[in-house]
Design an enzyme around this catalytic site. Structure first.
Site, PDB file in Angstrom:
ATOM      1  N   ASP A 119      80.749  49.136  41.108  1.00 13.84           N
ATOM      2  CA  ASP A 119      80.427  47.898  41.824  1.00 13.84           C
ATOM      3  C   ASP A 119      81.623  47.015  41.724  1.00 13.84           C
ATOM      4  OD1 ASP A 119      77.791  48.870  41.966  1.00 13.84           O
ATOM      5  OD2 ASP A 119      76.713  47.345  40.867  1.00 13.84           O
ATOM      6  N   HIS A 165      82.124  49.633  37.125  1.00 16.32           N
ATOM      7  CA  HIS A 165      82.566  48.309  37.672  1.00 16.32           C
ATOM      8  C   HIS A 165      83.959  48.674  37.920  1.00 16.32           C
ATOM      9  CE1 HIS A 165      78.798  46.745  36.440  1.00 16.32           C
ATOM     10  NE2 HIS A 165      78.737  46.025  37.499  1.00 16.32           N
TER      11      HIS A 165
END
Length: 217
Positions: A35, A186
């Protein structure tokens, strides 16, 4: 104080069954996701690690970052990875009106479409992950009506949490993985300290356990 689960409880998956938490299969497939990118140097480092291990993943990208770093976004596509919508400005759905939220999603969608090679058509435009995992039922319903699959997760590595050690991040990423698990990392500056340590080791450990990595469709 932030609260989150590392392994999403079954009751949560049942209560919000219109959202995708894992992808059951009989082939021991699991799904790495990243992400918040594309992020200079960090996303490129992730892509190199994935290439070295001959695996593909799914990147939930922020529209503003796509526009700022189109060359990195194109490298994600050209390397055979999947991409999904993560809003244009990393919007918290709980703090945003439904109309504003949908508009922000559409801005990200435009950023994705402007960069996608025409050959891809619309085959990967239907994946959406809400930033922070925070989305109102009204927002979820409208996005699903527009044809989006809302992809949540089975395993949260907590790489973004500065209080999480790199060793704990690795444990989070590997300990409770099962066939069909969707795992969240992430590709961001904030997470890189943990990501840099945990990602290569995670891939090695999960491969040794017999898991196969795939892209979310």
């Amino acid at each position: 104080m932030n609260f989150y689960w590392i392994k999403t409880p079954q009751i949560i998956k049942r209560l919000f069954s219109n959202q995708v938490w894992d992808i059951p299969n009989t082939e021991n497939k699991i799904y790495l996701t990243f992400d918040d990118g594309p992020t200079p140097e960090i996303t490129e480092w992730v892509l190199e690690i994935l290439k070295e291990n001959s695996i593909n993943a799914t990147f939930f990208c922020i529209g503003n970052n796509i526009e700022k770093h189109p060359e990195i976004f194109n490298k994600i596509i050209n390397d055979g990875h999947g991409v999904g919508n993560h809003t244009f400005n990393h919007k918290n759905g709980w703090k945003t009106t439904t109309a504003d939220y949908l508009q922000n999603v559409e801005l990200c969608e435009s950023a994705i479409k402007n960069q996608l090679p025409k050959a891809f058509g619309t085959k990967i435009r239907n994946l959406f992950r809400p930033p922070y995992g925070k989305i109102k039922p009204s927002q979820s319903k409208k996005l699903r009506n527009l044809g989006y699959k809302i992809i949540m997760w089975d395993i949260l590595t907590a790489d973004f949490d500065e209080k999480t050690s790199k060793e704990k991040c690795l444990e989070n990423a590997t300990k409770k993985v099962t066939s069909g698990s969707v795992i969240v990392f992430h590709d961001s500056v904030k997470a890189f300290k943990n990501l840099e340590y945990a990602l290569p080791k995670t891939i090695q450990i999960l491969k040794e356990k017999g898991f196969v990595f795939d892209v979310i469709q």
